[in-house]
Design an enzyme around this catalytic site. Structure first.
Site: not given
Ligand SMILES: Cc1cc2nc3c(=O)[nH]c(=O)nc-3n(C[C@H](O)[C@H](O)[C@H](O)COP(=O)(O)OP(=O)(O)OC[C@H]3O[C@@H](n4cnc5c(N)ncnc54)[C@H](O)[C@@H]3O)c2cc1C
Ligand code: FES
Ligand code: FES
Length: 1383
Positions: A159, A313, A317, A859, A1139, A1315
């Site tokens: 990490c 972002g 998708i 591990g 162990a 452990e």
């Molecule tokens: C590890 C992880 C943790 C997360 N944790 C949370 C959480 O705790 N709570 C939570 O609520 N969410 C969480 N999310 C979700 C995250 O907030 C959404 O994935 C994010 O907001 C989507 O935005 P994006 O720009 O990445 O979307 P993209 O994947 O780029 O696009 C998403 C969608 O929006 C559409 N779109 C984008 N822009 C437009 C536009 N201008 N007009 C029309 N359509 C559009 C696209 O066509 C697509 O369908 C998490 C996601 C991940 C990967």
């Molecule tokens: S040191 Fe953080 S996962 Fe191993």
């Protein structure tokens, strides 16, 4: 105007100058580093990865829209410092810094991103800085790298690059961060080894705050610890004694010098300034991407290709395309359109462009809540509260909230949705989305009508969101947002809610009310009836009870809701409303002051319900005993020493198996797994897969040239599957992506078989057990039960646990081309076993199979057995194709195939007396072994007595055979489960007797110096009793207990609990033959020493210890000693590193080898005492003395006679004690650990102790594996399965190592502590249970109630029964299949 032009001119000249300087710099460096050799001149995409000395400009001609930055960096650019941990944004291992030039703001912005989700084509013109770019061991470390390493913040190191990059980016933006900044920056980075505290300790030296104890070169004023060698305040040595708190010296840190940071490449700045309005087009193998520059072009594209998704972002998708195989032939990137990125503040509030990141939104809102009066920003505050918990920093930097999420996550769970409608100004729901299409613009209010169904909105496919308006709130509007998730941060919520009430000015009458829930239905839900019926009513108790009654009817959570937990969700929905009611009362009271226009009130003890738990940066103390002053300073044994490879890990130079460069002609293998739990395979048809591009072959049982004896491809004659996830065959292709896609096209026809069951209860019903069953008995249990004053019969269930090592399992098999030789570069804790199995599979002798293990990214017992089968399959593929084959499990497959810790059901009958003495206990441990025995038989009843002398004790161990993937070894090896059942017995007896639990523990404890375990192994419990007494004393247990009781009596909806447990833990294998260690030590003519041993370096520091031992015996500095790798060719037949015994065994073997060498050198040393080490070694060479020696350690003959149920099961025992205090929110089930302290005997501390503890925190509180009723593991990645993040570490975590605790059994007085600390996590479970009991007692319910482990938010909330839980009627009438099973 003229001035502006003049400045523009100067600006141009300045950057042209910078460009010249930059190219000059590159030219000069090229003379030394052949820089130009590394430029790939192609077209289209340009980005720059920095290395610490020079930048590497990458111009990729064939940029594929499907290629993400992580694979590009690792495989195309060859920068392997950035790691793959999950591929879905959930672990932070792949964090890098992206810098771009912001044309509008004319500034360079730096932010972290998740490389595994960032498509490279979206980085056109960006500079990417990876961990290799900021420093290296060859040149100069960056202070971030140096400090994490020196503070012991890197164990397995997997990490570490991600942690480094998160911190580095923070410092680029803010050279003197606050602790809160650090907490926020690291919130999206998981670590499974260190427990986070050491990482924070290293990084907080960058803070200016007092608590960090570092003033950063006197910049904060005063004397500087970095310059004058003074120690950081927290780590000062204690003058009075030989107890120290100094884990690392603060006097030799490199100072942070921001001026040393590499500049943003001027050519990129100029390129961005000169950017034309042209769109970018990228054509990939399967997918095309267009990145328009103009809004009008975007609209045209959308009109032409309405089904093509827009991405910004890519965090929604991306995972779908990458992990779930969703295919979009055309993707449109909306991140280049300035209209979509604009943020404007108007009179009515904020307008955020649809492509603004969540971080940008958060920053804007943070600014305005500070600058604007409170009443206008109530909505923004609520939004902020949600934004801060939503995902990790990296995801928030990439993801957009307003549009992307809305489109794709137009479902219940997206937090942003429920809170946004509450920020409207005038009417209900006038938070508006401005949508554009070629037909024109329209605005859509954000309310429940926006959503058509799960995943669908009313937006037309050709429409594009332009922006979202989020207005200010009005003076008489009150807004709140709530969410509850499995983990407080970096986790999707089970339920989120946004609530707003508008009160008629100067009254307490409701003008309008809006409530939105995410998580109670397929989309955003508004309980309309409730919102309508409460209008025009006074905000008082009647409204509250009517509101709850209405919500009970209005919020219909289907028992079949995706994700389950229907009853919990409904309870939360009503509880949130109750919180909102109180919050509004409080805020109104503040607003109206003495006017007393309102009658609503609530008792003071309700107030605490309103305070959400604050996430804090963990603080604490660690103390340990210093080595004797007589010990030479060069002798590092017993001193806190940095991990041998910590610098390499922090710079990304440390190589793990998947970092090895591609072997010529290398192929990739992807496993095809069963989708049925119990079935006969009728047919396997790989024909479609074989037609796929890049496909080379399909391997299955018939391809195994040797013995298919571990059935890695099922039984070759009768192809049965016995669990979902069983490997049926494997596809081999030219690339990973091709192999992944082809695997989906292998069609398997099954004939389902009966019976099929998954749970322990069902296995008991079917009497489905593995042999042997185990029994241990002391005294006469049956007779003693007759004499006991009370009998208690009960049971406790404890769920399993996923190892979640950060590096997934894998291997590279390389056929050598002659004599059937094969090399395997493999992530295994047991190289000899892998070698043996591969040899058997290939029908080749072991002497032709060589396994190499450089290091593992964790591990925890999970890389002992299963990896051998994976290696055999990969070797078969390499044998069949004659080419090197790489296997690297994706996180989801790793979790599915390799399984983890056994779930347990402990059923007990206990006889006890009124004073809490336990006279007899009869316990049966049922473990779920899964479909094959694996190592389950070793998970025994031997740990069951813990530290208690129960005179009549019987334990039976039964391994249940079910149709689940086979469970395997995991840190503690049955100990954490076995001990848990016994502690439950103690806890319940204390409750029944009405005695404090620690008193019952105390009176039942072993005390005699010569004590015997229930399996008749002698031991001395003195150190355990010392640990227990000192732990309670240091924790001020009695004072804390009183404070807890006081708190509980004055707080209705928050309760506290405290718990302490002692521990006795056996170290070593109970199978005596495993207790052996072997090593090979070579001395070279230049005096350098190479130590090789049979252990595996997986973060525990086995190499560091081996080097220290060699250094002490040979009397040479550690800098002259090296360990290269574990190799079966050097040290044969080695035992597994497991162990808690690996270091003990290997250390003894290294000592033995070094002593042999010293005996050979002794005559020369005596003859020429004035000579140097090198001279003695040279002399030995010329005298034909062998400078190579093997060392061996024959460990103790441990064994258990299972007929008699007795024996010397362990080499020795480690003792300890731990105390924790928690607070729970009775309305939400949330909990916070604000204090833990443990005492454990050890010579010096490593972060391993805390790492084990935090893994235990996960085991007993949040790590919950979910299996569907069909036996399918549903929690297959960090998005669904939550391991502790930084927010889960106790706010105060103190570790004290017992002084003067000798251990004559282990090398140089060490103690096996890998452990035992896991079990200490149970203190949090029991403290939670005590807190729930306090809540129940207050409500007139019994304080004896069932609670299974882990104590999740759902279980806590539902156990705190109250009027709201009663309103949430049971989700099922019995006909509905449950969402998941307690297996
Ligand atoms: C590890 C992880 C943790 C997360 N944790 C949370 C959480 O705790 N709570 C939570 O609520 N969410 C969480 N999310 C979700 C995250 O907030 C959404 O994935 C994010 O907001 C989507 O935005 P994006 O720009 O990445 O979307 P993209 O994947 O780029 O696009 C998403 C969608 O929006 C559409 N779109 C984008 N822009 C437009 C536009 N201008 N007009 C029309 N359509 C559009 C696209 O066509 C697509 O369908 C998490 C996601 C991940 C990967
Ligand atoms: S040191 Fe953080 S996962 Fe191993
Ligand atoms: S590998 Fe990218 S976040 Fe886990």
């Amino acid at each position: 105007m003229l001035t502006k032009r003049f400045f523009n001119y100067i600006y141009e000249v300045f950057f042209s100058f910078l460009l010249v300087v930059h190219w000059l710099f590159k030219f000069i460096t090229s003379l030394f580093y052949k820089f130009f050799d590394r430029i790939i001149i192609l077209s289209f995409i340009v980005f720059v990865c920095f290395s610490s000395l020079f930048s590497l400009q990458v111009v990729e001609k064939n940029a594929d829209p499907e290629e993400v930055l992580l694979s590009f960096l690792r495989r195309k650019v060859g920068l392997t410092g950035t790691k793959y941990g999950c591929g879905g944004g959930g672990c932070g291992a792949c964090t890098v810094m992206v810098s771009t030039y912001d044309r509008n703001q004319r500034t360079v912005v730096h932010y972290t991103v998740i490389a595994c989700l960032q498509p490279i084509v979206t980085l056109h013109g960006a500079a990417v800085v990876t961990v290799e770019g900021i420093g290296s061991t060859k040149t100069k470390l960056h202070p971030v790298q140096e400090r994490i390493a020196k503070a012991h913040g890197s164990q397995c190191g997997f990490c570490t690059p991600g942690m480094v990059m998160s911190m580095y980016t923070l410092l680029r933006n803010k050279p003197q961060p606050t602790m809160e900044d650090i907490r926020e920056a690291l919130g999206g980075n998981l670590c499974r080894c260190t427990g986070y505290r050491p990482i924070i300790d290293g990084f907080k030296t960058f803070c200016e705050s007092e608590s960090s104890g570092c003033c950063q070169n006197g910049r904060a004023g005063g004397e500087c610890c970095l310059e004058n060698g003074a120690k950081g305040s927290k780590t000062n040595n204690s003058k009075e004694s030989d107890i120290s708190q100094e884990l690392f010296p603060m006097d030799c840190f490199l100072p942070l010098d921001p001026s040393q940071d590499l500049i943003f490449p001027p050519e990129l700045m100029i390129m961005e300034k000169k950017v034309s309005g042209d769109a970018l087009y990228f054509q990939g193998e399967r997918v095309n991407l267009v990145a328009p520059f103009k809004l009008s072009h975007l609209l045209e594209l959308k009109a032409e290709h309405p089904s093509a998704p827009l991405i910004v972002g890519n965090t929604t998708i991306g995972p779908k395309m990458l992990l779930k195989g969703v295919y979009h032939p055309l993707v449109i990137y909306a991140g280049r359109i300035s209209e979509l990125k604009a943020v404007t503040w108007g009179e009515t509030g904020l307008t955020v462009g649809a492509a603004c990141s969540l971080s940008t939104l958060q920053k804007e809102v943070e600014k305005v809540v500070v600058e604007t009066e409170e009443e206008k920003t109530r909505g923004y505050r609520a939004l902020l509260q949600t934004l801060r918990c939503l995902a990790g920093k990296q995801i928030r930097n990439m993801a957009v909230g307003s549009s992307g999420s809305l489109y794709c996550r137009s479902q219940d769970l997206f937090d942003f949705l429920s809170v946004c409608p509450q920020t409207e100004a005038e009417n209900i729901c006038n938070v508006v989305f401005l949508c554009l299409s070629s037909d024109g613009m329209r605005s859509i209010p954000l309310d429940e009508k926006l959503f058509a169904d799960f995943g669908k909105t009313v937006l037309r496919p050709e429409e594009v969101l332009l922006s979202i308006d989020i207005p200010y709130t009005k003076p008489w509007e009150f807004v709140a947002a709530y969410r509850q998730a499995q983990r407080r941060e970096f986790a999707f919520s089970f339920l989120n809610a946004g609530m707003k009430v508008a009160i008629k000015e100067g009254t307490d009458v409701v003008e309008s009310l809006s409530i939105y829930y995410g998580g109670v239905g397929p989309t955003l839900v508004k309980p309309k009836l409730t919102c309508q019926q409460l209008v025009s009513r006074s905000w008082g108790e009647d409204l509250l009870s009517e509101g709850c009654r209405l919500l009970k009817e209005d919020v219909d959570v289907s028992p079949s809701i995706h994700g389950g937990r229907a009853e919990f969700r409904k309870t939360l929905a009503i509880s949130f409303f109750f919180k909102f009611y109180m919050q509004v009362v409080l805020e109104m009271r503040e607003r109206v002051g003495k006017l007393r226009i309102m009658n609503a009130d609530f008792p003071l003890e309700y107030l605490s319900a309103l305070k959400p738990f604050k996430n804090e940066v963990p603080q604490g103390q660690q103390s340990f005993q210093l080595v004797s002053e007589a010990q030479p300073s060069a002798d590092l044994v017993g001193r806190p020493s940095m991990h041998q490879s910590a610098f390499q890990q922090a710079t990304g130079e440390a190589k793990y198996y998947d970092d090895l460069p591609l072997v010529q002609g290398e192929l990739f293998i992807f496993m095809v797994t069963s989708t049925r739990a119990h079935a006969k395979i009728i047919n396997i048809d790989p024909s479609e897969a074989l037609k796929m591009p890049g496909m080379v072959t399909f391997v299955s049982a018939g391809d195994v040239p040797g013995a298919n004896c571990r059935l890695w491809f099922n039984n070759p004659e009768e192809l049965f599957v016995v669990c979902v996830g069983q490997i049926i065959g494997a596809v081999v292709a030219e690339s990973r992506e091709q192999a992944r896609r082809a695997a989906k096209e292998v069609h398997v026809t099954y004939h389902d078989l009966q019976p099929v069951f998954f749970t322990i209860e069902d296995a008991i019903r079917h009497e489905s057990y593995f042999e042997p069953k185990r029994k241990v008995e002391r005294g006469d249990v049956d007779e003693a039960l007759k004499t006991a004053e009370h009998i208690l019969e009960d049971e406790i269930y404890m769920g399993g646990q996923e190892h979640f090592y950060m590096e997934t399992q894998g291997v590279i098999a390389v056929p050598k081309g002659e004599h059937e030789e094969m090399d395997l570069f493999v992530a295994t804790q047991h190289a000899a076993f892998t070698q043996e199995l591969v040899g058997m599979a290939l029908g080749v002798d072991s002497n032709k199979i060589t396994c190499h293990v450089k290091r593992l990214g964790g591990g925890f017992g999970g890389k002992v057995m299963k990896i051998a089968s994976l290696s055999a399959i990969t070797a078969v593929a390499a044998h069949k194709t004659g080419r090197a084959v790489r296997c690297c499990l994706e996180r989801g497959d790793d979790m599915l195939i390799t399984s983890g810790r056994h779930p347990f059901l402990g059923k007990y009958k206990v006889g006890y007396n009124n004073d809490g003495t336990i006279v007899a206990a009869d316990i049966t441990y049922y473990s779920n072994g899964g479909s094959t025995l694996d190592e389950s038989a070793f998970v025994t009843v031997l740990h069951m007595d813990n530290g208690y002398k129960i005179p009549n004790l019987r334990g039976r161990g039964v391994v249940c055979k079910t149709y689940l993937p086979s469970y395997t070894a995991f840190r503690g090896f049955g100990g954490p489960q076995g001990l848990m059942v016994m502690e439950s017995v103690l806890h319940e007896v204390a409750v029944r007797c009405g005695l404090p639990a620690e008193k019952v523990r105390d009176i039942n404890m072993y005390r005699e110096e010569q004590s015997y375990t229930h399996h008749k192994q002698p031991f001395n419990p003195t150190d355990m009793v010392r640990c227990w007494d000192e732990c309670l004393e240091r924790a001020n247990y009695q004072d804390r207990l009183r404070a807890v009781q006081l708190f509980n009596s004055s707080n209705r909806w928050k309760k506290r609990g405290i718990s302490a447990v002692p521990q006795k833990f056996g170290v070593g294998f109970s199978k005596g033959f495993c207790n052996q260690g072997a090593a090979l030590v070579n001395i070279y003519k230049d005096g350098s020493v190479l130590v090789t041993h049979g252990g595996t370096e997986m973060g525990q520091g086995i190499n560091t210890k081996a080097i220290q031992i060699a250094s002490r015996v040979l009397k040479v500095p550690v800098s002259s000693i090296f360990t290269k790798e574990t190799c079966t060719g050097n040290v044969p037949n080695a035992a597994p590193s497991a162990a808690s015994f690996g270091t003990d065994a290997v250390g003894m073997a290294v000592k033995d080898a070094c002593e042999k060498l010293m005996r050979r050198l002794q005559p020369l040393m005596e003859k020429n005492p004035q000579n140097t080490w090198k001279q003695w070694v040279n002399e030995a060479f010329f005298q034909k003395t062998s400078l190579s020696a093997t060392g061996f350690f024959m460990g103790p003959p441990t064994d258990v006679d299972w007929e008699k149920g007795e024996g010397q099961a362990y080499y020795y025992f480690t003792f300890g004690a731990c105390c924790s205090e928690v607070e729970i929110d009775c309305l939400t089930g949330d909990h916070k650990v604000f204090f833990s302290l443990f005492k454990i005997p050890k010579k010096h501390i490593t972060s391993k102790v805390e790492g084990g503890f935090v893994q235990g925190v996960g085991l007993y509180t949040i790590e919950e594996l979910q299996f569907s009723p069909d036996g399918v593991l549903m929690t297959r990645g960090p998005s669904q399965y939550k391991v502790p993040a930084l927010c889960d570490v106790p706010a105060e975590l103190n570790v004290h190592l017992l002084a003067n605790a000798e251990n004559p059994h282990a090398i140089y007085l060490s103690k096996g502590i890998g452990e035992p600390p896991v079990f200490f996590g149970s203190t949090i479970f029991f403290a939670i249970k005590a807190a729930i009991a306090a809540a129940r007692t207050e409500r007139g319910l019994g304080d004896a109630f069932p609670l299974s482990s882990p104590a999740t938010a759902e279980k806590i909330r539902m156990a705190c029964q109250d009027e709201f839980t009663k309103m949430a009627s049971p989700p099922t009438d019995g006909a509905m299949a449950p969402w998941c099973l307690d297996v």
